[in-house]
Design an enzyme around this catalytic site. Structure first.
Site, PDB file in Angstrom:
ATOM      1  N   GLY A   1       0.855  -1.188   0.000  1.00  0.00           N
ATOM      2  CA  GLY A   1       0.000   0.000   0.000  1.00  0.00           C
ATOM      3  C   GLY A   1       0.885   1.230   0.000  1.00  0.00           C
TER       4      GLY A   1
ATOM      5  N   GLU B   1       0.551   4.481   0.690  1.00  0.00           N
ATOM      6  CA  GLU B   1       0.581   5.354   1.861  1.00  0.00           C
ATOM      7  C   GLU B   1       1.137   4.620   3.078  1.00  0.00           C
ATOM      8  OE1 GLU B   1      -2.739   6.278  -0.973  1.00  0.00           O
ATOM      9  OE2 GLU B   1      -2.191   4.503   0.197  1.00  0.00           O
TER      10      GLU B   1
ATOM     11  N   ASN C   1       3.428   2.291   2.901  1.00  0.00           N
ATOM     12  CA  ASN C   1       4.882   2.265   2.701  1.00  0.00           C
ATOM     13  C   ASN C   1       5.519   3.539   3.251  1.00  0.00           C
ATOM     14  OD1 ASN C   1       4.652  -0.172   1.321  1.00  0.00           O
ATOM     15  ND2 ASN C   1       4.686   0.783  -0.701  1.00  0.00           N
TER      16      ASN C   1
ATOM     17  N   ASN D   1       0.936   9.474  -7.576  1.00  0.00           N
ATOM     18  CA  ASN D   1       0.808   8.013  -7.615  1.00  0.00           C
ATOM     19  C   ASN D   1      -0.322   7.579  -8.546  1.00  0.00           C
ATOM     20  OD1 ASN D   1       2.189   5.786  -6.447  1.00  0.00           O
ATOM     21  ND2 ASN D   1       1.997   6.741  -4.432  1.00  0.00           N
TER      22      ASN D   1
ATOM     23  N   ARG E   1      -2.989   5.952 -10.798  1.00  0.00           N
ATOM     24  CA  ARG E   1      -3.535   4.605 -11.018  1.00  0.00           C
ATOM     25  C   ARG E   1      -4.696   4.751 -12.003  1.00  0.00           C
ATOM     26  NH1 ARG E   1       0.373   3.932  -8.285  1.00  0.00           N
ATOM     27  NH2 ARG E   1       0.716   2.444  -6.585  1.00  0.00           N
TER      28      ARG E   1
ATOM     29  N   LYS F   1      10.523  13.403  -9.772  1.00  0.00           N
ATOM     30  CA  LYS F   1      11.393  12.234  -9.949  1.00  0.00           C
ATOM     31  C   LYS F   1      11.669  12.074 -11.447  1.00  0.00           C
ATOM     32  CE  LYS F   1       8.068  10.768  -7.511  1.00  0.00           C
ATOM     33  NZ  LYS F   1       6.982  10.035  -6.839  1.00  0.00           N
TER      34      LYS F   1
ATOM     35  N   GLY G   1       7.714   0.590  -5.067  1.00  0.00           N
ATOM     36  CA  GLY G   1       8.023   1.186  -3.767  1.00  0.00           C
ATOM     37  C   GLY G   1       9.118   2.233  -3.819  1.00  0.00           C
TER      38      GLY G   1
ATOM     39  N   ASP H   1       7.680   5.655  -3.150  1.00  0.00           N
ATOM     40  CA  ASP H   1       7.303   5.803  -1.743  1.00  0.00           C
ATOM     41  C   ASP H   1       8.544   6.048  -0.890  1.00  0.00           C
ATOM     42  OD1 ASP H   1       4.682   5.250  -2.546  1.00  0.00           O
ATOM     43  OD2 ASP H   1       4.956   3.092  -2.236  1.00  0.00           O
TER      44      ASP H   1
END
Length: 312
Positions: A37, A39, A41, A170, A172, A230, A261, A264
């Site tokens: 998950g 958040e 992480n 993030n 999705r 990023k 991950g 995160d």
């Protein structure tokens, strides 16, 4: 006690079964069980660095839900905001074992999960009053209309108290009705944040801008205080409302085991450093460092370091 919590976040956790051999998921016979998950992480990474973190969610009254709660306790994450909902199940996912640094295949079994029924009823005012920072992600925003309402409500409450907010888009796309809805709703949340942390491709989709500076300016012009982008193999690039900007080189990794991950981990580095009063450049450098550690092990959060392992 005011500000006895450093960070509060909202999201979904799932049981995750990671194949131990490469190849098609359909052919895999052996898996290891982990918790996943986005958040969660971030909450885990911040807690390992010694921060007091509260995670808001719903889990089912089932073995997967108990597994999630046990994982939270092991990481010393505050669970007062987690509701055990006997009406719906805890979600889970299957993940392939990737090789040569490629992204693994992930199949989700989360539709109608307990966490998708998050709503403003899950706004634990005492916990939000205690926390000095709110971290939000586009995953929880995509779970359902009521989950999105909770994020909006939480952001408004924290902003009214003059507290800081970070937002990781993030993306999705599969969880949204359309790309247009995704862009509109995630940007609405992003405009409430102090620090926005998109990947370069995410930034292009959300802003229509093609360059890191164009993406950053899109958010800075709407009240965001800092944008950290990023940029994959190039590391990261940032710009602040005061005009400070710069590129931060990536940390070289010889053996990439699992790319899930990494973002995160990056968020953990940036958020923790800024809350400690570090400069933006130092924060982004820590983000790159923790992101590089996250991709060297199997699992979404197993590579997130303790303060001692971080060495700062």
């Amino acid at each position: 006690m005011p500000n006895s919590l450093d960070v509060i976040t909202i999201g979904e956790a799932m049981a995750m079964f990671v194949a131990t051999e490469t190849g098609e998921l359909a052919d895999a016979e052996h898996f290891v069980k982990r918790v996943a998950g986005a958040e969660l992480n971030v909450a885990t990474g911040l807690a390992r660095l010694g921060m007091n973190v509260c995670w808001i969610s719903r889990v089912g009254d089932d073995s997967f839900g108990r597994f999630v709660l046990n994982s939270l306790k092991k990481e010393n994450i505050d669970t007062r905001g987690v509701t055990v909902d006997g009406r719906y199940a805890t979600g889970y996912q299957l993940k392939s074992k990737a090789e040569n640094g490629t992204d693994p295949i992930v199949e989700y079994f989360r539709k109608g999960s307990a966490a998708s029924h998050l709503s403003t009823e899950d706004f634990h005012a005492a916990a939000f009053n205690e926390a000095r920072h709110l971290h939000l992600s586009g995953v929880a925003a995509a779970l359902s209309a009521t989950s999105y309402e909770l994020l909006e409500h939480a952001a408004a409450a924290m902003k009214a108290q003059g507290k800081t907010i970070s937002f990781d888009p993030n993306l999705r796309p599969v969880l949204w009705k359309s790309e247009a809805e995704m862009v509109e709703k995630l940007n609405r949340l992003a405009f409430q944040a102090d620090w926005v942390l998109p990947g370069l491709k995410e930034g292009v989709i959300l802003t229509g801008q093609q360059s890191p500076e164009g993406i950053a300016d899109f958010y800075l012009q709407r009240g965001v205080k800092a944008v950290v982008i990023k940029t994959g193999p190039d590391g990261a690039w940032y710009k602040t409302a005061s005009g400070e900007q710069g590129a931060v080189a990536p940390v070289k990794v010889d053996n990439v085991v699992d790319t899930v991950g990494a973002g995160d981990g990056f968020a953990v580095g940036v958020i923790s450093a800024l809350l400690e009063g570090k400069t933006m450049h130092q924060a982004v450098r820590r983000g790159n460092k923790i992101g590089s550690l996250a991709i060297q092990v199997l699992g979404d959060s197993e590579g997130l370091p303790t303060r001692e392992e971080l060495g700062e």
